[in-house]
Design a protein around this motif. Structure first.
Motif, PDB file in Angstrom:
ATOM      1  N   ALA A 167      16.912 -18.811   6.436  1.00  0.00           N
ATOM      2  CA  ALA A 167      15.937 -17.927   7.082  1.00  0.00           C
ATOM      3  C   ALA A 167      15.252 -17.069   6.028  1.00  0.00           C
ATOM      4  O   ALA A 167      15.872 -16.592   5.085  1.00  0.00           O
ATOM      5  CB  ALA A 167      16.638 -17.038   8.099  1.00  0.00           C
ATOM      6  N   VAL A 168      13.975 -16.928   6.189  1.00  0.00           N
ATOM      7  CA  VAL A 168      13.201 -16.126   5.243  1.00  0.00           C
ATOM      8  C   VAL A 168      13.512 -14.655   5.493  1.00  0.00           C
ATOM      9  O   VAL A 168      13.507 -14.190   6.624  1.00  0.00           O
ATOM     10  CB  VAL A 168      11.695 -16.396   5.420  1.00  0.00           C
ATOM     11  N   ALA A 169      13.771 -13.947   4.425  1.00  0.00           N
ATOM     12  CA  ALA A 169      14.066 -12.520   4.546  1.00  0.00           C
ATOM     13  C   ALA A 169      12.802 -11.769   4.949  1.00  0.00           C
ATOM     14  O   ALA A 169      11.699 -12.112   4.525  1.00  0.00           O
ATOM     15  CB  ALA A 169      14.600 -11.982   3.225  1.00  0.00           C
ATOM     16  N   ALA A 170      12.960 -10.781   5.766  1.00  0.00           N
ATOM     17  CA  ALA A 170      11.819  -9.961   6.192  1.00  0.00           C
ATOM     18  C   ALA A 170      11.303  -9.166   5.002  1.00  0.00           C
ATOM     19  O   ALA A 170      12.069  -8.735   4.143  1.00  0.00           O
ATOM     20  CB  ALA A 170      12.256  -9.019   7.308  1.00  0.00           C
ATOM     21  N   PRO A 171       9.981  -8.980   4.931  1.00  0.00           N
ATOM     22  CA  PRO A 171       9.432  -8.200   3.816  1.00  0.00           C
ATOM     23  C   PRO A 171       9.889  -6.746   3.894  1.00  0.00           C
ATOM     24  O   PRO A 171      10.173  -6.227   4.971  1.00  0.00           O
ATOM     25  CB  PRO A 171       7.923  -8.316   3.997  1.00  0.00           C
ATOM     26  N   ARG A 172       9.932  -6.127   2.747  1.00  0.00           N
ATOM     27  CA  ARG A 172      10.326  -4.713   2.706  1.00  0.00           C
ATOM     28  C   ARG A 172       9.274  -3.875   3.417  1.00  0.00           C
ATOM     29  O   ARG A 172       8.084  -4.203   3.449  1.00  0.00           O
ATOM     30  CB  ARG A 172      10.472  -4.248   1.262  1.00  0.00           C
ATOM     31  N   GLU A 173       9.704  -2.772   3.955  1.00  0.00           N
ATOM     32  CA  GLU A 173       8.804  -1.876   4.686  1.00  0.00           C
ATOM     33  C   GLU A 173       7.680  -1.367   3.794  1.00  0.00           C
ATOM     34  O   GLU A 173       6.530  -1.236   4.227  1.00  0.00           O
ATOM     35  CB  GLU A 173       9.595  -0.704   5.270  1.00  0.00           C
ATOM     36  N   SER A 174       7.981  -1.111   2.535  1.00  0.00           N
ATOM     37  CA  SER A 174       6.956  -0.583   1.622  1.00  0.00           C
ATOM     38  C   SER A 174       5.812  -1.590   1.441  1.00  0.00           C
ATOM     39  O   SER A 174       4.645  -1.193   1.354  1.00  0.00           O
ATOM     40  CB  SER A 174       7.571  -0.223   0.270  1.00  0.00           C
ATOM     41  N   ILE A 175       6.115  -2.863   1.402  1.00  0.00           N
ATOM     42  CA  ILE A 175       5.066  -3.887   1.274  1.00  0.00           C
ATOM     43  C   ILE A 175       4.198  -3.890   2.521  1.00  0.00           C
ATOM     44  O   ILE A 175       2.968  -3.962   2.443  1.00  0.00           O
ATOM     45  CB  ILE A 175       5.682  -5.275   1.022  1.00  0.00           C
ATOM     46  N   LEU A 176       4.825  -3.792   3.679  1.00  0.00           N
ATOM     47  CA  LEU A 176       4.068  -3.775   4.934  1.00  0.00           C
ATOM     48  C   LEU A 176       3.154  -2.548   5.005  1.00  0.00           C
ATOM     49  O   LEU A 176       2.018  -2.635   5.463  1.00  0.00           O
ATOM     50  CB  LEU A 176       5.012  -3.818   6.131  1.00  0.00           C
ATOM     51  N   ARG A 177       3.659  -1.413   4.541  1.00  0.00           N
ATOM     52  CA  ARG A 177       2.828  -0.188   4.532  1.00  0.00           C
ATOM     53  C   ARG A 177       1.627  -0.361   3.603  1.00  0.00           C
ATOM     54  O   ARG A 177       0.513   0.049   3.930  1.00  0.00           O
ATOM     55  CB  ARG A 177       3.661   1.017   4.115  1.00  0.00           C
ATOM     56  N   ASP A 178       1.840  -0.981   2.426  1.00  0.00           N
ATOM     57  CA  ASP A 178       0.745  -1.216   1.486  1.00  0.00           C
ATOM     58  C   ASP A 178      -0.303  -2.154   2.087  1.00  0.00           C
ATOM     59  O   ASP A 178      -1.510  -1.926   1.932  1.00  0.00           O
ATOM     60  CB  ASP A 178       1.270  -1.798   0.171  1.00  0.00           C
ATOM     61  N   VAL A 179       0.141  -3.184   2.773  1.00  0.00           N
ATOM     62  CA  VAL A 179      -0.790  -4.117   3.416  1.00  0.00           C
ATOM     63  C   VAL A 179      -1.578  -3.399   4.497  1.00  0.00           C
ATOM     64  O   VAL A 179      -2.809  -3.536   4.601  1.00  0.00           O
ATOM     65  CB  VAL A 179      -0.037  -5.347   4.003  1.00  0.00           C
ATOM     66  N   LEU A 180      -0.898  -2.603   5.301  1.00  0.00           N
ATOM     67  CA  LEU A 180      -1.569  -1.851   6.363  1.00  0.00           C
ATOM     68  C   LEU A 180      -2.605  -0.878   5.778  1.00  0.00           C
ATOM     69  O   LEU A 180      -3.740  -0.786   6.277  1.00  0.00           O
ATOM     70  CB  LEU A 180      -0.539  -1.101   7.209  1.00  0.00           C
ATOM     71  N   ALA A 181      -2.235  -0.208   4.705  1.00  0.00           N
ATOM     72  CA  ALA A 181      -3.165   0.730   4.053  1.00  0.00           C
ATOM     73  C   ALA A 181      -4.376  -0.034   3.506  1.00  0.00           C
ATOM     74  O   ALA A 181      -5.523   0.421   3.624  1.00  0.00           O
ATOM     75  CB  ALA A 181      -2.463   1.479   2.939  1.00  0.00           C
ATOM     76  N   GLY A 182      -4.153  -1.202   2.948  1.00  0.00           N
ATOM     77  CA  GLY A 182      -5.250  -2.023   2.430  1.00  0.00           C
ATOM     78  C   GLY A 182      -6.185  -2.480   3.547  1.00  0.00           C
ATOM     79  O   GLY A 182      -7.402  -2.485   3.397  1.00  0.00           O
ATOM     80  N   LEU A 183      -5.620  -2.846   4.669  1.00  0.00           N
ATOM     81  CA  LEU A 183      -6.441  -3.278   5.817  1.00  0.00           C
ATOM     82  C   LEU A 183      -7.255  -2.125   6.368  1.00  0.00           C
ATOM     83  O   LEU A 183      -8.417  -2.291   6.733  1.00  0.00           O
ATOM     84  CB  LEU A 183      -5.552  -3.877   6.908  1.00  0.00           C
ATOM     85  N   ARG A 184      -6.655  -0.960   6.414  1.00  0.00           N
ATOM     86  CA  ARG A 184      -7.393   0.232   6.909  1.00  0.00           C
ATOM     87  C   ARG A 184      -8.546   0.591   5.976  1.00  0.00           C
ATOM     88  O   ARG A 184      -9.566   1.089   6.410  1.00  0.00           O
ATOM     89  CB  ARG A 184      -6.440   1.412   7.066  1.00  0.00           C
TER      90      ARG A 184
END
Length: 118
Positions: free
Chosen positions: A99-116
């Motif tokens: 099973a693929v490990a879930a991405p770290r929360e910090s990466i998800l926050r960076d992606v969200l900030a980039g999308l915003r």
């Protein structure tokens, strides 16, 4: 004598340790319940009946859990018999990808900030 080993409702009475010759684990690598097994050769004439039953269930790719359910044998017994069949070159085993490990929360926050920022 045959009646002694037959139950009208349950069918033949054979202990699991008899089928596996006392073994509780397959030789070599063990089988994950979701591993896919598939027959690659027909059963030789000298193959014991339980092995034949498991091999017949594997005519198409099937999980170890499904093979146990299809044959009506206990999962542990099926795993041992599958090990025998694998060692005899009668079937292949595909282990599921980890099973693929879930991405770290910090990466998800960076992606969200980039999308915003778009």
């Amino acid at each position: 004598m045959t009646e002694r080993w037959m139950d009208q409702d349950a069918g033949p009475i054979v202990r699991p340790y008899t089928v596996t010759r006392g073994r509780t684990r397959p030789r070599g690598d063990s089988f994950d319940l979701i591993a896919t097994v598939s027959a690659i050769r027909p059963a030789p004439p000298d193959l014991p009946p339980e092995h034949r039953r498991v091999l017949a269930a594997c005519r198409r790719p099937i999980s170890v859990a499904e093979a146990a359910s299809t044959t009506g044998l206990a999962v542990g017994v099926v795993q041992v018999l599958l090990g025998d069949l694998r060692d005899s070159g009668l079937l292949t085993v595909r282990i599921p990808a980890a099973a693929v490990a879930a991405p770290r929360e910090s990466i998800l926050r960076d992606v969200l900030a980039g999308l915003r920022a778009l």
